[in-house]
Write an enzyme that holds these catalytic residues in place. Sequence first.
Site, PDB file in Angstrom:
ATOM      1  N   GLU A  52       0.851  -1.185   0.000  1.00 41.96           N
ATOM      2  CA  GLU A  52       0.000   0.000   0.000  1.00 41.96           C
ATOM      3  C   GLU A  52       0.885   1.234   0.000  1.00 41.96           C
ATOM      4  O   GLU A  52       1.627   1.477   0.955  1.00 41.96           O
ATOM      5  CB  GLU A  52      -0.902   0.012   1.234  1.00 41.96           C
ATOM      6  CG  GLU A  52      -1.811   1.240   1.307  1.00 41.96           C
ATOM      7  CD  GLU A  52      -2.454   1.425   2.664  1.00 41.96           C
ATOM      8  OE1 GLU A  52      -2.528   2.587   3.122  1.00 41.96           O
ATOM      9  OE2 GLU A  52      -2.873   0.412   3.273  1.00 41.96           O
ATOM     10  N   SER A 112      -3.124   5.968   0.852  1.00 48.70           N
ATOM     11  CA  SER A 112      -4.510   5.931   1.302  1.00 48.70           C
ATOM     12  C   SER A 112      -5.103   7.286   0.954  1.00 48.70           C
ATOM     13  O   SER A 112      -4.543   8.322   1.331  1.00 48.70           O
ATOM     14  CB  SER A 112      -4.598   5.673   2.799  1.00 48.70           C
ATOM     15  OG  SER A 112      -5.933   5.744   3.242  1.00 48.70           O
TER      16      SER A 112
END
Length: 335
Positions: A249, A252
């Site tokens: 990731e 966000s």
Amino acid sequence: MKKLYIPQNYSSRISPRDTQKAIKLIKDTFQLELGRVLNLDRVTAPIIVTRESGINDDLNGVERKVHFTMKEIDGVGEVVQSLAKWKRMTLYNFGYEPGEGIYTDMNAIRRDDDVDNTHSIFVDQWDWEKVIGREDRTTEYLISVAKEIVKVLAYTKRLINARYPSLTNVICEDVFCISTQELEDMYPNKTPKERENAICKKYKTVLLTQIGGKLKSGRKHDGRAPDYDDWSLNGDILIWDPTLSAALEVSSMGIRVDAESLKKQLEITGETERERFAYHRSILDGTYPLTVGGGIGQSRICMLILEKAHIGEVQFSIWPEDLRKACKESGIDIL
């Protein structure tokens, strides 16, 4: 300590000295390109705020903030966990218009974070935020912004590969978009992390949307605080990392709550008392502009682009002694 992943026969592809030079080139290149494509100004941001302000990021709502009292100032100070709320307030205070935005270096301490290959209690990211119109509060707009960020990331990777030919991985610019419910339907017997790995291994670059609310299973894919992202209009950018053989990731992001979604999400989480804070009142009464924004991990991008096995190879932090020992024995040079 969570399980540490040691890639087989791992060794860094560039020297420690070149690593430091490359980190600067990555950060200089990425932030300038990000600012250009999203029309963002670089601004200065706080590392500490007061508890009473209500603008610190609550993340999943359970993490303990680093806090302290002060000699000559009343109240309690807190080290920021991110700047999700501060950025929106700043856009209003500075008079930004739709299509204009800001980015900044955000340094935080998240003492409750697990530490492993990609997590550290020290967090460094580019926090960015942009004013949008009511018509931009759509999944299509969210996807378009994510694609621009991925283009900047892929461009930066090509630049670094050209400077350091021993680095050979590439970043896929084709972004596959899928919601958390669609992902659960696809892999109902896997954990959220296993689902992310499966979909990212297949498509390489993924925007996973609609994070925060409960799925049909009754469980959440992941938590989100109720008062910054609209859970129906947010997402994580996941990149397949060949070094770690896992989804990484790198960002966000999301379209932020408006008055309607803020009230709804505070009711779901049972935290309607937050409406007393000036920040929340300014959303509910329409004072603050509608925005989109996110955080982009600086160290995560550096470890991805430099094909490192551990985030500690590109940032200084504090690590458990058993993790540091295991890394040393495996050829991973923690700073």
